[in-house]
Design a protein around this motif. Structure first.
Motif, PDB file in Angstrom:
ATOM      1  N   GLY A 171       0.834  -1.207   0.000  1.00 35.91           N
ATOM      2  CA  GLY A 171       0.000   0.000   0.000  1.00 35.91           C
ATOM      3  C   GLY A 171       0.858   1.241   0.000  1.00 35.91           C
ATOM      4  N   MET A 172       0.630   2.111  -0.983  1.00 36.33           N
ATOM      5  CA  MET A 172       1.448   3.313  -1.120  1.00 36.33           C
ATOM      6  C   MET A 172       0.622   4.578  -0.936  1.00 36.33           C
ATOM      7  SD  MET A 172       4.725   2.962  -1.503  1.00 36.33           S
ATOM      8  CE  MET A 172       5.385   4.199  -2.608  1.00 36.33           C
ATOM      9  N   GLY A 173      -0.159   4.586   0.145  1.00 34.93           N
ATOM     10  CA  GLY A 173      -0.787   5.815   0.602  1.00 34.93           C
ATOM     11  C   GLY A 173       0.179   6.534   1.523  1.00 34.93           C
ATOM     12  N   PRO A 174      -0.314   7.462   2.355  1.00 33.64           N
ATOM     13  CA  PRO A 174       0.581   8.237   3.221  1.00 33.64           C
ATOM     14  C   PRO A 174       1.479   7.387   4.112  1.00 33.64           C
ATOM     15  CG  PRO A 174      -1.585   9.235   3.176  1.00 33.64           C
ATOM     16  CD  PRO A 174      -1.705   7.941   2.436  1.00 33.64           C
ATOM     17  N   ALA A 175       0.935   6.336   4.730  1.00 37.53           N
ATOM     18  CA  ALA A 175       1.738   5.492   5.621  1.00 37.53           C
ATOM     19  C   ALA A 175       2.798   4.726   4.848  1.00 37.53           C
ATOM     20  CB  ALA A 175       0.827   4.533   6.382  1.00 37.53           C
ATOM     21  N   GLY A 176       2.383   4.078   3.779  1.00 42.42           N
ATOM     22  CA  GLY A 176       3.322   3.296   2.977  1.00 42.42           C
ATOM     23  C   GLY A 176       4.388   4.147   2.309  1.00 42.42           C
TER      24      GLY A 176
END
Length: 467
Positions: free
Chosen positions: A10-15
């Motif tokens: 997952g490459m949202g803000p956390a990733g």
């Protein structure tokens, strides 16, 4: 099977936070994103919503020019704000974003990752392994069980910015951050908007008084706000959405569902790895590690704080814990205060506890509140709605702050710093703030706290005696 130091799912803000930091440290990182780098925040949430709000604000300003002694001949015409929003997102997510991850191996748009066992995943038929795995799969819109809602052409944050035109009328279910922001954005662009919610005030997770200030603003702008309302059914007839409530039937061109989020867990096949989870998300300890050593869950997927900045912060903390060889200094996510903001006009921001929470806990506290309408800069700007409200005590310890008004989302950070590092009201009062900034509102609250102390009890008597 490929072996890596880290796998990020997952490459949202956390990733993105985990990937950028780890790759910059020289670690071999495999990052997997089933759709678009940036996740919901960049592509369907925080950023496009702010871009649309800014378009609406620009249009609204022209309607209020008389307040500043300016006359406008003619009127504005709303042309293509959604097209401009999409162009801005493309600019942000283009080369600039991808360049930040050039040191990592990216797998994008090849399907979801799934666990084979504790340290092996599979994507598009190929297996990958790593000693450290970070799950950062985020959340998706929650559709409530309202009769007929799943059968109509509905909007969520996933498709609202993909529309070609601004609708003439819009029904919104949910009065939280997304519902409130989109209500004002579309209203400022000419849409007739009605909001329906089961809670008794807008932005129900925050201060009731602040929510009522926003509600009054909405009503002045022609937005219908219906609190404590049950929706009996939703149906689609003749390309119109009919929403039946106890107050009657409301007709609109479109309906937006903004009633919360749910974690995206099913595609991961967590059971194959023995990872524990529940209906709110993946279970973690205070170091953001799951029950499987070396596997972390960061951001919305753990259900702790559904906010992009919290996700980024968690990603940073989890990576720091993962590479720390000693158990002596570990970073606990719950040691850090999580503020939040709603970017309507006026804005709402919160840090620490609300007045309601202080009451429920039976705390010995006092409320200090300063109105924007009492400050010359706010009057000069024509932005007099709202207040800064602080939960404190006689010693000046700060427990929480609510701000509704101009630049609330910026002002809140001083209170975050104060609460997290035990800075007192006296300390804030003694800190010089540039005049006439909006941030001086924070100092004015601290001054008011001090004035309350000095005009009661033994202090006035002692002062008179000393003079």
């Amino acid at each position: 099977m490929e072996k890596h130091d880290l796998i990020v799912i997952g490459m949202g803000p956390a990733g993105m936070a985990v990937t950028a930091m780890a790759a910059n440290m020289g670690l071999d990182v495999l990052a997997i994103e089933k759709h678009k780098v940036g996740g919901e925040c960049l592509n369907y949430g925080c950023i496009p919503s702010k871009a649309l709000l800014k378009s609406g604000e620009a249009n609204q300003i022209t309607k209020n020019l008389k307040e500043f002694g300016i006359k406008l001949s003619g009127k504005t015409e709303v042309e293509n704000p959604l097209e401009i929003v999409r162009a801005k997102i493309g600019e942000i997510s283009g080369n600039k974003t991808m360049k930040a991850f050039k040191r990592a191996k990216l797998i994008v748009d090849q399907g979801a990752a799934e666990f084979i066992d504790k340290k092996v995943i599979k994507v598009a038929g190929k297996k990958y392994s790593a000693d450290k795995i970070f799950i950062a799969t985020g959340t998706e819109p929650l559709i409530p069980p309202i009769p007929g809602l799943k059968d109509v052409s509905r909007l969520t944050n996933l498709n609202i910015f993909a529309q070609k035109d601004i609708p003439e009328s819009l029904t919104i279910i949910g009065g939280g951050a997304i519902g409130s922001e989109m209500a004002q954005a579309f209203s400022h662009l000419g849409t007739k908007v009605n909001i329906f919610q089961i809670d008794d005030h807008l932005v129900p997770s925050g201060d009731k008084e602040a929510g009522k200030v926003l509600e009054e603003k909405f009503k002045k702008e022609g937005i219908g706000v219906y609190n404590n309302i049950k929706i009996n059914k939703v149906e689609e007839k003749n390309n119109k959405i009919l929403t039946t409530t106890e107050l009657g039937v409301f007709k609109a061109d479109k309906i937006l569902v903004a009633t919360g989020r749910k974690a995206i867990l099913e595609p991961l096949k967590l059971d194959n790895a023995g990872i524990n989870y529940n209906k709110t998300g993946i279970e973690i300890n205070n170091q953001l590690e799951t029950n499987i050593k070396g596997v972390y869950a960061v951001g919305d997927c753990n259900g702790k704080a559904l906010l992009s900045h919290a996700a980024m912060h968690q990603g940073m903390l989890a990576l720091m814990n993962a590479i720390n060889p000693t158990p002596i200094k570990k970073f606990h996510y719950n040691d850090y205060l999580v503020p939040w903001s709603v970017f309507t006009k006026p804005e709402i921001a919160q840090a620490g506890i609300t007045e309601k929470e202080a009451k429920e806990k039976g705390m010995n506290y006092q409320i200090v509140k300063e109105e924007y309408a009492n400050y010359g800069r706010a009057i000069a700007d024509g932005k007099t709605e709202g207040f800064v409200k602080v939960i404190t005590n006689n010693k000046g310890k700060i427990f929480g702050a609510t701000i509704v008004g101009e630049q609330a989302s910026e002002l809140i950070h001083e209170w975050v710093l104060a609460i997290q590092h035990d800075i007192s009201m006296f300390d804030l009062m003694m800190t010089q703030h540039s005049f006439p900034t909006i941030s001086l509102m924070n100092k004015r609250v601290a001054e008011k706290w001090m004035m309350n102390k000095t005009n009661s009890g033994w202090i006035p008597k002692l002062a008179k005696k000393l003079i």
